[in-house]
Design a protein around this motif. Structure first.
Motif, PDB file in Angstrom:
ATOM      1  N   ALA A  55     -38.284 -27.224 -26.673  1.00 48.21           N
ATOM      2  CA  ALA A  55     -37.164 -27.090 -25.692  1.00 48.21           C
ATOM      3  C   ALA A  55     -37.578 -26.873 -24.442  1.00 48.21           C
ATOM      4  O   ALA A  55     -36.772 -26.636 -23.429  1.00 48.21           O
ATOM      5  CB  ALA A  55     -36.268 -25.986 -26.155  1.00 48.21           C
ATOM      6  N   GLU A  65     -32.648 -28.177 -35.821  1.00 47.11           N
ATOM      7  CA  GLU A  65     -32.814 -27.493 -34.632  1.00 47.11           C
ATOM      8  C   GLU A  65     -33.883 -28.060 -33.805  1.00 47.11           C
ATOM      9  O   GLU A  65     -33.918 -28.435 -32.362  1.00 47.11           O
ATOM     10  CB  GLU A  65     -32.895 -26.021 -34.687  1.00 47.11           C
ATOM     11  CG  GLU A  65     -31.638 -25.141 -35.212  1.00 47.11           C
ATOM     12  CD  GLU A  65     -31.503 -25.371 -36.672  1.00 47.11           C
ATOM     13  OE1 GLU A  65     -32.482 -25.887 -37.335  1.00 47.11           O
ATOM     14  OE2 GLU A  65     -30.416 -25.026 -37.175  1.00 47.11           O
ATOM     15  N   ARG A  89     -39.976 -24.902 -32.008  1.00 48.36           N
ATOM     16  CA  ARG A  89     -38.623 -25.109 -31.487  1.00 48.36           C
ATOM     17  C   ARG A  89     -38.694 -24.624 -30.117  1.00 48.36           C
ATOM     18  O   ARG A  89     -37.907 -25.498 -29.173  1.00 48.36           O
ATOM     19  CB  ARG A  89     -37.680 -24.356 -32.167  1.00 48.36           C
ATOM     20  CG  ARG A  89     -36.186 -24.446 -31.798  1.00 48.36           C
ATOM     21  CD  ARG A  89     -35.148 -23.660 -32.686  1.00 48.36           C
ATOM     22  NE  ARG A  89     -33.942 -23.627 -31.950  1.00 48.36           N
ATOM     23  CZ  ARG A  89     -32.900 -22.953 -32.458  1.00 48.36           C
ATOM     24  NH1 ARG A  89     -33.057 -22.180 -33.606  1.00 48.36           N
ATOM     25  NH2 ARG A  89     -31.707 -22.975 -31.819  1.00 48.36           N
ATOM     26  N   SER A  95     -35.869 -30.060 -39.910  1.00 54.47           N
ATOM     27  CA  SER A  95     -35.208 -28.756 -39.064  1.00 54.47           C
ATOM     28  C   SER A  95     -34.062 -29.367 -37.987  1.00 54.47           C
ATOM     29  O   SER A  95     -34.691 -29.926 -37.238  1.00 54.47           O
ATOM     30  CB  SER A  95     -35.964 -27.739 -38.653  1.00 54.47           C
ATOM     31  OG  SER A  95     -35.253 -27.167 -37.574  1.00 54.47           O
ATOM     32  N   ALA A 133     -33.189 -31.802 -32.601  1.00 55.85           N
ATOM     33  CA  ALA A 133     -32.553 -31.842 -31.277  1.00 55.85           C
ATOM     34  C   ALA A 133     -33.116 -31.338 -30.371  1.00 55.85           C
ATOM     35  O   ALA A 133     -33.031 -31.812 -29.012  1.00 55.85           O
ATOM     36  CB  ALA A 133     -31.220 -30.855 -31.724  1.00 55.85           C
ATOM     37  N   ALA A 134     -34.006 -30.361 -30.241  1.00 60.43           N
ATOM     38  CA  ALA A 134     -34.902 -29.803 -29.278  1.00 60.43           C
ATOM     39  C   ALA A 134     -35.820 -30.762 -28.885  1.00 60.43           C
ATOM     40  O   ALA A 134     -35.850 -30.897 -27.572  1.00 60.43           O
ATOM     41  CB  ALA A 134     -35.525 -28.583 -29.764  1.00 60.43           C
TER      42      ALA A 134
END
Length: 379
Positions: free
Chosen positions: A152, A175, A148, A173, A178-179
């Motif tokens: 990012a 998260e 993650r 996941s 999205a990252a």
């Protein structure tokens, strides 16, 4: 000033050697390291400073070693052997250096990642620069939190293959999805995969920020009558080459009467014109004339030539008339405000359109913000 700095260094070295209290030695180490970092050292002075750093790295007190690691975490003064030694130290000492020190080679960082500590993997993944080989290693073996962090980090050189591996391992996941989705640059293959996995908000970002190829939009839309994850009508509005987009739709049997009616009702006259031209095998200029300037029979002639269902003609007639009426009133035919007007006006005419298409248009009407409502809310 140089003489003062030299005297200061001698005093701090003396304190490091003589002091028995850890706090005092740590304070002296911090002061000494800061003095080294700020001072412009000659080659000889740099060698002397690095000898001192090797002594500090061997100090029995964790507090002293941490003082050096934190103060010089991003400095090029720490030799590689000292950095590697401290990277094997306790987390409080190792993590600052692992996260910033330029002393490490990519091979050193890969070794740290493969050792398996999630905290240290995260420190590597968040570095100011992460090389491609290191990113590949993180994608393959890093913990979920490390992946993650890597995703990012836009300063990480993450290859298309590494992104794919991240999706393979952690596609469930939200998260991590999205990252990856919010990275500045995304390969088309990754965008395609993420659109199917992402939340509605992230999906909208992907479609807006990372334009999808017509083939992708068509494939993603095929399983739900042009109302899939990616709305083909919305996609058409963003196409630089609309004729090619329409041609691709036709090749894949997605250029249907349903799609063209939805496009027309939402004010997408360009998609409607090119779609009719494609289906009728007619140049766009001729299709435009038949739709707009050939009297009441022109639209019927090209509609029949396009092979569209006779039962839908009156709905198309209502759409074209609505568009012309709004244009005559001086409406700007570009943008969301016009689409909202077009939808409202079209639906109030109770067009004889299929139930699925009317449901789709009503749904889009609910989603579109109305100017009057926005003004009230703003007040």
């Amino acid at each position: 000033m140089t003489a003062y700095r030299a005297r200061l260094t001698e005093i701090d070295i003396h304190r490091l050697i003589k002091a028995t209290d850890e706090d005092e030695r740590a304070a002296a180490a911090h002061k000494l390291c800061r003095s080294m970092e700020r001072g412009g050292l000659s080659g000889e002075e740099r060698e002397a400073a690095q000898k001192i750093l090797r002594l500090l790295a061997n100090d029995a007190a964790e507090l002293v070693r941490r003082a050096m690691a934190v103060t010089l975490k991003a400095s090029d003064l720490i030799p590689r052997d000292v950095a590697r030694r401290l990277a094997a130290d306790v987390d409080s000492v190792a993590l600052p250096l692992i996260g910033f020190s330029p002393a490490f080679s990519d091979e050193d960082l890969i070794e740290i990642v493969q050792a398996g500590s999630s905290l240290r993997q995260v420190a590597v993944a968040g570095r100011p620069r992460v090389g491609r080989d290191v990113a590949d290693c993180l994608a393959e073996t890093g913990s979920e939190l490390a992946v993650r962090t890597l995703a990012a980090n836009d300063n990480a050189d993450v290859s298309e293959g590494a992104m794919g591996r991240c999706v393979d391992r952690f596609g469930s996941s939200p998260e991590i999805v999205a990252a990856i989705a919010y990275r500045q640059v995304l390969p088309l293959s990754i965008t395609e995969r993420l659109v199917e996995l992402a939340s509605a908000t992230v999906r909208e970002h992907l479609i807006t920020r990372h334009a999808l190829a017509p083939e992708t939009a068509i494939r993603l839309a095929a399983f739900a009558r042009e109302r899939a994850t990616v709305d083909l009508v919305d996609q058409a509005a963003d196409q630089a080459d609309l004729p090619q987009f329409v041609a691709n739709l036709n090749v894949r049997k997605a250029l249907t009467g349903s799609l063209l009616l939805r496009a027309l009702a939402r004010g997408q006259m360009g998609l409607f014109e090119h779609g009719m031209a494609e289906l009728a095998g007619t140049p766009h200029a001729r299709a435009w004339l038949m739709i707009h300037d050939a009297g009441p029979l022109g639209l019927k002639a090209i509609y029949d030539r396009a092979g569209l269902p006779p039962r839908l003609f009156h709905a198309f007639r209502a759409g074209v008339d609505t568009w012309r009426s709004l244009q005559a009133e001086g409406a700007d035919t570009a943008g969301d405000a016009f689409r909202q007007q077009m939808l409202q006006r079209f639906l109030t005419q109770r067009p004889n359109a299929p139930r699925d298409d009317l449901a789709y248009l009503m749904e889009r009407l609910d989603q579109a913000p109305t100017p009057a409502r926005s003004a009230v809310e703003a007040a």
